[in-house]
Design a protein around this motif. Structure first.
Motif, PDB file in Angstrom:
ATOM      1  N   LYS A   1      -0.143   3.115   5.281  1.00  0.00           N
ATOM      2  CA  LYS A   1      -0.928   2.194   6.113  1.00  0.00           C
ATOM      3  C   LYS A   1      -2.056   2.983   6.787  1.00  0.00           C
ATOM      4  CE  LYS A   1      -1.476  -1.822   8.360  1.00  0.00           C
ATOM      5  NZ  LYS A   1      -1.751  -3.107   7.713  1.00  0.00           N
ATOM      6  N   CYS A   2      -3.285   2.595   6.537  1.00  0.00           N
ATOM      7  CA  CYS A   2      -4.411   3.267   7.189  1.00  0.00           C
ATOM      8  C   CYS A   2      -4.414   2.884   8.677  1.00  0.00           C
ATOM      9  CB  CYS A   2      -5.726   2.850   6.539  1.00  0.00           C
ATOM     10  SG  CYS A   2      -5.775   3.163   4.762  1.00  0.00           S
TER      11      CYS A   2
ATOM     12  N   GLY B   1      -6.025  -7.023  -1.164  1.00  0.00           N
ATOM     13  CA  GLY B   1      -4.762  -6.605  -0.559  1.00  0.00           C
ATOM     14  C   GLY B   1      -4.944  -6.048   0.834  1.00  0.00           C
ATOM     15  N   GLY B   2      -4.042  -5.121   1.077  1.00  0.00           N
ATOM     16  CA  GLY B   2      -3.144  -4.372   0.212  1.00  0.00           C
ATOM     17  C   GLY B   2      -3.889  -3.587  -0.889  1.00  0.00           C
ATOM     18  N   THR B   3      -3.125  -3.182  -1.848  1.00  0.00           N
ATOM     19  CA  THR B   3      -3.663  -2.362  -2.932  1.00  0.00           C
ATOM     20  C   THR B   3      -3.266  -2.964  -4.276  1.00  0.00           C
ATOM     21  OG1 THR B   3      -3.417  -0.408  -1.502  1.00  0.00           O
ATOM     22  CG2 THR B   3      -3.843   0.002  -3.826  1.00  0.00           C
TER      23      THR B   3
ATOM     24  N   PHE C   1      -5.086  -5.655   8.170  1.00  0.00           N
ATOM     25  CA  PHE C   1      -4.808  -6.650   7.133  1.00  0.00           C
ATOM     26  C   PHE C   1      -3.302  -6.809   6.969  1.00  0.00           C
ATOM     27  CE2 PHE C   1      -8.884  -4.848   5.219  1.00  0.00           C
ATOM     28  CZ  PHE C   1      -9.649  -5.695   5.979  1.00  0.00           C
TER      29      PHE C   1
ATOM     30  N   ASN D   1      -7.602   1.393  -5.010  1.00  0.00           N
ATOM     31  CA  ASN D   1      -7.658   2.606  -4.208  1.00  0.00           C
ATOM     32  C   ASN D   1      -7.852   3.777  -5.179  1.00  0.00           C
ATOM     33  OD1 ASN D   1      -6.720   5.027  -2.840  1.00  0.00           O
ATOM     34  ND2 ASN D   1      -6.024   3.634  -1.222  1.00  0.00           N
TER      35      ASN D   1
ATOM     36  N   CYS E   1       0.865  -1.194   0.000  1.00  0.00           N
ATOM     37  CA  CYS E   1       0.000   0.000   0.000  1.00  0.00           C
ATOM     38  C   CYS E   1       0.894   1.234   0.000  1.00  0.00           C
ATOM     39  CB  CYS E   1      -0.869   0.040   1.261  1.00  0.00           C
ATOM     40  SG  CYS E   1      -2.113  -1.252   1.289  1.00  0.00           S
TER      41      CYS E   1
ATOM     42  N   TYR F   1      -6.558   2.215  10.842  1.00  0.00           N
ATOM     43  CA  TYR F   1      -7.536   1.242  11.347  1.00  0.00           C
ATOM     44  C   TYR F   1      -7.285  -0.152  10.792  1.00  0.00           C
ATOM     45  CZ  TYR F   1      -9.454   2.124   6.705  1.00  0.00           C
ATOM     46  OH  TYR F   1      -9.588   2.272   5.355  1.00  0.00           O
ATOM     47  N   CYS F   2      -6.296  -0.294   9.886  1.00  0.00           N
ATOM     48  CA  CYS F   2      -6.175  -1.516   9.080  1.00  0.00           C
ATOM     49  C   CYS F   2      -5.371  -2.605   9.787  1.00  0.00           C
ATOM     50  CB  CYS F   2      -5.499  -1.166   7.762  1.00  0.00           C
ATOM     51  SG  CYS F   2      -5.200  -2.601   6.726  1.00  0.00           S
TER      52      CYS F   2
ATOM     53  N   ARG G   1      -6.713   7.980   4.658  1.00  0.00           N
ATOM     54  CA  ARG G   1      -6.787   7.597   3.253  1.00  0.00           C
ATOM     55  C   ARG G   1      -5.923   8.521   2.401  1.00  0.00           C
ATOM     56  NH1 ARG G   1      -8.502   2.652   2.583  1.00  0.00           N
ATOM     57  NH2 ARG G   1      -9.067   3.183   0.461  1.00  0.00           N
TER      58      ARG G   1
HETATM   59  S1  SF4 Z   1      -5.091  -2.630   2.822  1.00  0.00           S
HETATM   60 FE1  SF4 Z   1      -6.632  -1.025   2.410  1.00  0.00          FE
HETATM   61  S2  SF4 Z   1      -7.240  -0.340   4.480  1.00  0.00           S
HETATM   62 FE2  SF4 Z   1      -5.303  -1.486   4.693  1.00  0.00          FE
HETATM   63  S3  SF4 Z   1      -3.650   0.043   4.607  1.00  0.00           S
HETATM   64 FE3  SF4 Z   1      -3.969  -0.697   2.521  1.00  0.00          FE
HETATM   65  S4  SF4 Z   1      -5.443   0.755   1.614  1.00  0.00           S
HETATM   66 FE4  SF4 Z   1      -5.539   1.028   3.844  1.00  0.00          FE
END
Ligand code: SF4
Length: 318
Positions: A15-16, A63-65, A21, A98, A12, A18-19, A135
């Motif tokens: 890093k958001c 993902g990820g992106t 993943f 994204n 990505c 709240y994420c 974001r």
């Molecule tokens: S996977 Fe999605 S929510 Fe998580 S950091 Fe990447 S863009 Fe943000």
């Protein structure tokens, strides 16, 4: 027999907070090596009994992106999947994107490569909320990305929204839904913001820097979302997923119905149905170690055998 294929792209741009993943902020990423590793893993998995001789009904780049990758990389993965297993003629092929990472040419490239469904992480149409969520895009970029997707020939489009953001009101959420629906997607996902251990938001919550909405406020918002989206023509078919009639995401339903899926990539989850039970396993999470293993020796994986199945979601970006 058919199965679903998930390909995890773990990079990505940021890093958001709240994420939780398996996603990693990067300014550059080893796209060629990672693509080669995915193809290497794909060929090895093709020898496993759960997948051998079976074709692919749905594909999901998550993902990820995944939209950080070039259309040529996505095309080479789809070519390899077709040669290795065979992709059904009417397969649903989704790519998560994204809005801050696409332009018209790239979206046309994904469509030409064979992707027939896009899923944009819109999250909100309020720029202050997007900023709070970390974001990399603003609301105008999302609006433009959706228009570009239609121009590129995508008839199937999902927009992800997040609700129950601190200080958000019910009216804010209704405005987000109206804005999303105005862009003409056939599918909208609306996720309740959660504070998962290990995320920046979780530690800020623990330190009292941010305060989640009260649970009854969250429940009220969820009820309002459940009412508003069907009123706009998007029927609810899962906890967070709403679609126009016949436009439910077939790939999502694979997970929900506990059907067999193959997950390729760093940290990807797999499931092979076996009678009333099944076998789950998941890959090495670290992208660099994954590349080395997938390219050289084979994937390190962890496995669990299950007898009583309940619906379960693997990781994906939202
Ligand atoms: S996977 Fe999605 S929510 Fe998580 S950091 Fe990447 S863009 Fe943000």
């Amino acid at each position: 027999m058919e199965f679903s294929l998930y390909l995890h792209i773990p990079y990505c741009q940021a890093k958001c907070p709240y994420c939780d993943f398996n996603s990693h902020a990067a300014t550059t990423w080893p796209e060629e090596d990672y693509t080669r590793a995915l193809i290497g893993e794909m060929r090895r998995r093709a020898e496993e009994a759960a997948f051998k001789g079976n074709s692919i009904a749905t594909i999901f780049f998550g993902g990820g992106t995944p939209s950080l990758f070039a259309p040529a990389s996505i095309e080479s993965l789809l070519d390899a999947a077709d040669k290795t297993f065979g992709i059904e003629r009417n397969a649903e092929i989704t790519l998560e994107a994204n809005p801050g990472t696409v332009d018209q040419e790239k979206l046309r490239g994904f469509r030409t490569a064979g992707v027939n469904r896009l899923s944009f992480g819109a999250q909100s149409f309020n720029d202050a909320t997007l900023k709070f969520l970390g974001r990399i895009h603003d609301a105008d970029q999302t609006r433009e990305a959706a228009r570009m997707a239609h121009r590129a020939g995508f008839e199937r489009l999902n927009l992800d929204l997040i609700f129950a953001v601190p200080e958000q009101t019910r009216a804010d959420v209704m405005r987000d839904i109206a804005e999303a629906a105005a862009l003409g997607p056939d599918h909208i996902s609306a996720y309740n913001l959660t504070f998962e251990e290990g995320t920046v938001f979780f530690s800020e919550m623990r330190r009292g820097k941010i305060r989640p909405l009260e649970s009854d406020e969250q429940a009220e918002m969820y009820a309002a979302v459940r009412e508003e989206l069907p009123r706009r023509g998007y029927g609810m078919y899962e906890i967070s997923n709403y679609a126009q009639p016949g436009r439910e995401c077939r790939h999502n339903l694979t997970y929900w119905h506990n059907e067999t899926y193959l997950g390729l990539g760093a940290g990807a989850h797999n499931f092979a149905r076996d009678g009333g039970g099944g076998r789950r396993w998941w890959n090495e999470r670290n992208p660099a170690r994954y590349i080395a293993l997938a390219t050289e020796t084979g994937i390190a994986e962890t496995e669990a055998r299950l007898s009583n199945l309940a619906p379960r979601w693997p990781s994906s970006c939202f």
